[in-house]
Write an enzyme that holds these catalytic residues in place. Sequence first.
Site, PDB file in Angstrom:
ATOM      1  N   SER A 154      -5.427  -3.052   8.482  1.00  0.00           N
ATOM      2  CA  SER A 154      -4.224  -2.765   9.269  1.00  0.00           C
ATOM      3  C   SER A 154      -2.992  -3.373   8.613  1.00  0.00           C
ATOM      4  O   SER A 154      -1.935  -2.745   8.528  1.00  0.00           O
ATOM      5  CB  SER A 154      -4.386  -3.307  10.688  1.00  0.00           C
ATOM      6  OG  SER A 154      -3.202  -3.112  11.438  1.00  0.00           O
TER       7      SER A 154
ATOM      8  N   PHE B  92       6.978   2.325   5.953  1.00  0.00           N
ATOM      9  CA  PHE B  92       5.532   2.301   6.000  1.00  0.00           C
ATOM     10  C   PHE B  92       4.942   3.709   6.052  1.00  0.00           C
ATOM     11  O   PHE B  92       3.760   3.877   6.000  1.00  0.00           O
ATOM     12  CB  PHE B  92       5.039   1.490   7.219  1.00  0.00           C
ATOM     13  CG  PHE B  92       5.608   0.099   7.262  1.00  0.00           C
ATOM     14  CD1 PHE B  92       5.710  -0.662   6.117  1.00  0.00           C
ATOM     15  CD2 PHE B  92       6.072  -0.434   8.456  1.00  0.00           C
ATOM     16  CE1 PHE B  92       6.228  -1.951   6.151  1.00  0.00           C
ATOM     17  CE2 PHE B  92       6.592  -1.710   8.504  1.00  0.00           C
ATOM     18  CZ  PHE B  92       6.675  -2.465   7.355  1.00  0.00           C
TER      19      PHE B  92
ATOM     20  N   TRP C 266      -2.180  -1.402   5.521  1.00  0.00           N
ATOM     21  CA  TRP C 266      -1.582  -0.107   5.888  1.00  0.00           C
ATOM     22  C   TRP C 266      -0.072  -0.229   5.979  1.00  0.00           C
ATOM     23  O   TRP C 266       0.660   0.714   5.649  1.00  0.00           O
ATOM     24  CB  TRP C 266      -2.153   0.354   7.230  1.00  0.00           C
ATOM     25  CG  TRP C 266      -1.552   1.618   7.761  1.00  0.00           C
ATOM     26  CD1 TRP C 266      -1.981   2.901   7.541  1.00  0.00           C
ATOM     27  CD2 TRP C 266      -0.405   1.741   8.614  1.00  0.00           C
ATOM     28  NE1 TRP C 266      -1.170   3.806   8.191  1.00  0.00           N
ATOM     29  CE2 TRP C 266      -0.195   3.118   8.862  1.00  0.00           C
ATOM     30  CE3 TRP C 266       0.471   0.820   9.197  1.00  0.00           C
ATOM     31  CZ2 TRP C 266       0.839   3.583   9.666  1.00  0.00           C
ATOM     32  CZ3 TRP C 266       1.505   1.288   9.987  1.00  0.00           C
ATOM     33  CH2 TRP C 266       1.682   2.648  10.216  1.00  0.00           C
ATOM     34  N   HIS C 267       0.417  -1.393   6.404  1.00  0.00           N
ATOM     35  CA  HIS C 267       1.853  -1.566   6.596  1.00  0.00           C
ATOM     36  C   HIS C 267       2.627  -1.643   5.286  1.00  0.00           C
ATOM     37  O   HIS C 267       3.824  -1.357   5.269  1.00  0.00           O
ATOM     38  CB  HIS C 267       2.124  -2.826   7.435  1.00  0.00           C
ATOM     39  CG  HIS C 267       1.866  -2.635   8.887  1.00  0.00           C
ATOM     40  ND1 HIS C 267       0.610  -2.749   9.452  1.00  0.00           N
ATOM     41  CD2 HIS C 267       2.699  -2.318   9.907  1.00  0.00           C
ATOM     42  CE1 HIS C 267       0.682  -2.523  10.743  1.00  0.00           C
ATOM     43  NE2 HIS C 267       1.936  -2.253  11.054  1.00  0.00           N
ATOM     44  N   GLY C 268       2.002  -2.052   4.218  1.00  0.00           N
ATOM     45  CA  GLY C 268       2.753  -2.119   2.972  1.00  0.00           C
ATOM     46  C   GLY C 268       1.967  -2.743   1.852  1.00  0.00           C
ATOM     47  O   GLY C 268       0.989  -3.472   2.067  1.00  0.00           O
TER      48      GLY C 268
END
Length: 478
Positions: A322, A478, A325-327
């Site tokens: 997770s 993102f 996934w953001h960066g």
Amino acid sequence: MLFNSIDFAIFLPLVFVLYWFVTNKHLKLQNLLIVLASYVFYGWWDWRFLSLIVFSTLVDYTVGLYLGKETSKNKRKALLWTSIIVNLGFLGFFKYYNFFLDNFVTAFSFFGYPISARSLNIILPVGISFYTFQTLSYSIDVYRKKLEPTKDLIAFAAFVSFFPQLVAGPIERATNLLPQFYKKRSFKYHQAVDGLRQILWGLFKKMVIADNCAVFVNTIFDNHQDYSGSTLVLGAVFFAFQIYGDFSGYSDIAIGTARLFGFKLMQNFAFPYFSRDIAEFWRRWHISLSTWFRDYLYIPLGGSHGSKSKVIRNVFIIFIVSGFWHGANWTFIVWGALNALYFLPLLLTNKNRNHLEIVASKSKWPSAKTLVNILITFGLTTLAWIFFRAENISHALQYLKGIGNASLLSIPEIRPTYLLVLLIFFITIEWLGRRNQFAIETFGLQWKKPLRLAFYYMLIILIFWFSKNEQAFIYFQF
């Protein structure tokens, strides 16, 4: 195209009129209008990346059709992996290529084998993390036989590219949103007014709360070495409200806009800063992503079943993925790992489902114990947000080091009184509306009309008054 731009203020009414007054008698024509409007909305940023959406749409549509016909287990798996590889391949290349390359080079250099490799000047397509997960949900659900594959390419293209939630969610499931494109929509005045009310609150969150917090957040984080520990704490708290106002504000605008066109999107935020523990926070924060990872990653890995070592492994996997996934930055991975550490004790002691009901559901204000739990949870969350906001790990550690000294007990050097007043007003309205889908859903409806309109006009005036501090939506990156 930004929700808080003049372009969108012209675009939305134009599409609304065409949708309800020109194409309203033909469902396919309405869906086609949504596709074209969505492509214009996305192409306004950079039309070249429309090819990615179109290609992803065609791949998953075709995969779905073949999955509906194929009975061979191995061939069905091959079709599913085709969808996964195409979607995650695009995401991996545009978002993570340089990250992996740089770390690969650094690792070899560390062990005494320096190599040279050239990074690419890659532009990250807006919203790619969102619409790739949305199309993947379709392929996976068709593979699992939870959803019949669609034969309506226009409806499927509209589902993939639906402009209200295209670039920053909510990440809709095909089982929820796609069937809505099959049914004739009729204009409902109450639903439209409710949508406008949610858009208004979303704009307030973004332009008044988030954008004004950002001014001080940027100053404090960019010059953290010049400020006292108490000021750094204030900067972290302001960032907590910035990212909440920014992202949940976008979700409110997206959900409200969808309601104008007769669609119902899932709730993406459920007043997360009133959570009494981290488990509750993650049930209320970015719900569409949290549930996506739960259903398509955490449960297939075994979830909370099995040995404690496997449970711990699964928790760390889901939170670290997770974060990633953001960066493409180690700061996001540390942010995810910190939240995993917060969450594990609750899971291992079977206390992760303790707070399923609305906070203070039978009273107007929280008890002392509840308030303490809320403040502790907010404090832990804010601590993790420092890594999320920092430029790199070193920046985050220096920031934390600056907090941990005697100056923590001093009076903050930055004291924006007007922003503190706005935050108190914001928190109060959010608390009073915590039982609803969004804070002002029913707020003031029992008042006389002039008073209720005065409240709405006050929000509009505040939005225009503070619009000079306009900032880009955080989750666009993102």
